[in-house]
Design a protein around this motif. Structure first.
Motif, mmCIF file in Angstrom:
data_model
loop_
_atom_site.group_PDB
_atom_site.id
_atom_site.type_symbol
_atom_site.label_atom_id
_atom_site.label_comp_id
_atom_site.label_asym_id
_atom_site.label_seq_id
_atom_site.Cartn_x
_atom_site.Cartn_y
_atom_site.Cartn_z
ATOM 1 N N VAL A 23 0.842 -1.210 0.000
ATOM 2 C CA VAL A 23 0.000 0.000 0.000
ATOM 3 C C VAL A 23 0.871 1.252 0.000
ATOM 4 C CG1 VAL A 23 -1.810 1.276 1.208
ATOM 5 C CG2 VAL A 23 -1.851 -1.228 1.191
ATOM 6 N N LEU A 24 2.030 1.187 0.664
ATOM 7 C CA LEU A 24 2.951 2.325 0.654
ATOM 8 C C LEU A 24 3.332 2.678 -0.778
ATOM 9 C CD1 LEU A 24 4.729 4.322 2.320
ATOM 10 C CD2 LEU A 24 6.551 2.622 2.139
ATOM 11 N N GLY A 25 3.617 1.674 -1.586
ATOM 12 C CA GLY A 25 3.950 1.909 -2.988
ATOM 13 C C GLY A 25 2.782 2.492 -3.760
ATOM 14 N N ALA A 70 5.686 9.358 6.505
ATOM 15 C CA ALA A 70 5.375 8.767 7.815
ATOM 16 C C ALA A 70 5.178 7.264 7.681
ATOM 17 C CB ALA A 70 4.130 9.417 8.410
ATOM 18 N N GLY A 71 4.463 6.852 6.628
ATOM 19 C CA GLY A 71 4.266 5.428 6.389
ATOM 20 C C GLY A 71 5.577 4.715 6.104
ATOM 21 N N LEU A 72 6.440 5.374 5.340
ATOM 22 C CA LEU A 72 7.755 4.810 5.037
ATOM 23 C C LEU A 72 8.567 4.607 6.319
ATOM 24 C CD1 LEU A 72 10.212 4.126 3.206
ATOM 25 C CD2 LEU A 72 10.622 6.585 3.035
ATOM 26 N N MET A 73 8.602 5.619 7.164
ATOM 27 C CA MET A 73 9.417 5.543 8.375
ATOM 28 C C MET A 73 8.911 4.475 9.340
ATOM 29 S SD MET A 73 10.579 9.511 9.061
ATOM 30 C CE MET A 73 8.931 10.240 9.046
ATOM 31 N N CYS A 74 7.600 4.189 9.299
ATOM 32 C CA CYS A 74 7.046 3.148 10.163
ATOM 33 C C CYS A 74 7.634 1.781 9.859
ATOM 34 C CB CYS A 74 5.524 3.096 10.014
ATOM 35 S SG CYS A 74 4.657 4.320 11.002
ATOM 36 N N ARG A 75 8.102 1.583 8.641
ATOM 37 C CA ARG A 75 8.676 0.287 8.262
ATOM 38 C C ARG A 75 9.942 -0.042 9.063
ATOM 39 N NH1 ARG A 75 8.182 -1.328 1.914
ATOM 40 N NH2 ARG A 75 5.895 -1.330 1.825
ATOM 41 N N ILE A 100 -3.067 6.692 5.902
ATOM 42 C CA ILE A 100 -2.589 6.013 7.113
ATOM 43 C C ILE A 100 -3.511 4.843 7.462
ATOM 44 C CG2 ILE A 100 -2.315 6.308 9.617
ATOM 45 C CD1 ILE A 100 -1.278 9.187 8.941
ATOM 46 N N LYS A 101 -4.813 5.049 7.290
ATOM 47 C CA LYS A 101 -5.765 3.963 7.534
ATOM 48 C C LYS A 101 -5.572 2.848 6.520
ATOM 49 C CE LYS A 101 -10.670 3.056 8.379
ATOM 50 N NZ LYS A 101 -12.029 3.641 8.478
ATOM 51 N N ARG A 102 -5.368 3.206 5.255
ATOM 52 C CA ARG A 102 -5.127 2.203 4.206
ATOM 53 C C ARG A 102 -3.905 1.336 4.529
ATOM 54 N NH1 ARG A 102 -4.249 5.362 -1.188
ATOM 55 N NH2 ARG A 102 -3.761 3.255 -1.950
ATOM 56 N N ASN A 107 -2.424 3.028 14.652
ATOM 57 C CA ASN A 107 -1.887 2.881 16.014
ATOM 58 C C ASN A 107 -0.410 3.234 16.116
ATOM 59 O OD1 ASN A 107 -4.376 1.978 17.006
ATOM 60 N ND2 ASN A 107 -3.931 -0.146 16.444
ATOM 61 N N LYS A 108 0.245 3.462 14.981
ATOM 62 C CA LYS A 108 1.684 3.769 15.008
ATOM 63 C C LYS A 108 1.972 5.224 14.651
ATOM 64 C CE LYS A 108 4.815 0.708 13.927
ATOM 65 N NZ LYS A 108 5.157 0.082 15.225
#
Length: 229
Positions: A23-25, A70-75, A100-102, A107-108
């Motif tokens: 999904v990030l991609g 933000a999604g990338l850094m969560c990895r 973010i929901k997708r 929660n992160k």
């Protein structure tokens, strides 16, 4: 968006380095197709390497945009790690919340809506990594807060610091409307490269990336003196 490397080099770097998966991609591809300003692939890949090495627990982001970075850094966070991200533009945050929901990261990732100038003084930290990609003219104002919130050994990553390469020109060589931000960015780059508490490198990829390692604490007196200057 302006870049400091030529288009031939940019195209090559983007052809040899893969886009992100999942999904990030999808978020990355959608943003690029819609010409939404997100960090370019070569900058994102450097960020991936830095975070793999740093192994952060808590990350602060100044400038959420649509939530891609933000999604990338969560990895690169442990199971109980967290990204706190600040933005004041509701039009961007609407998309960020959806993305973010997708990505299943509600929660992160914690979104703080408002002006970073108002929010940063209220934060306690510490944050192992701070990623700043916001209003370029405010970088110097945000710097003392970033230094307070970073522990020794923490890193500050600042995007878009070379103003499409025009930062190397004199202020009279750039359009009049850009001279204020030109001066402020030059002052910011001077500050982070001459700060006793920082080890800094300015990297000419994307529109310029500053990488700062906090090597020691600064005393309250030193901080007050710098603020006066």
């Amino acid at each position: 968006m302006n870049y400091v490397t030529d288009e031939t080099m940019n195209s090559y770097l983007r052809s040899v380095q893969p886009m992100y998966d999942g999904v990030l991609g999808e978020v990355q591809k959608e943003a690029l197709a819609a010409e939404v300003p997100i960090i370019p692939l070569e900058t994102a890949r450097l960020l991936s390497v830095l975070l793999t090495m740093q192994k952060p627990q808590n990350i602060l982001e100044i400038g959420t945009a649509v939530g891609f970075s933000a999604g990338l850094m969560c990895r690169y966070l442990p199971e109980d790690g967290k990204v706190t991200t600040i933005d004041r533009f509701e039009v961007m945050l609407q998309d960020a919340r959806v993305n973010i929901k997708r990505m299943g990261l509600e929660n992160k990732i914690q979104i703080l809506e408002g002006d970073a100038a108002d929010i940063l003084p209220t934060l306690e930290g510490p944050y192992d990594v701070i990623f700043m990609d916001a209003a370029k003219g405010q970088y110097s104002a945000f710097l003392p807060h970033c230094l307070r919130l970073l522990p020794v050994g923490g890193i500050l990553i600042v995007d878009d610091v070379l103003q499409g390469g025009t930062i190397a020109q004199t202020r009279f060589s750039v359009p009049r409307r850009q001279r204020t931000i030109h001066k402020r960015l030059r002052n910011f780059l001077w500050d982070i490269t001459h700060h006793d508490a920082l080890e800094t490198s300015i990297i000419p990829i994307g529109d310029g990336l500053a990488l700062c390692y906090k090597k020691k604490e600064i005393s309250k007196e030193e901080g007050e003196k710098r603020n006066e200057e």
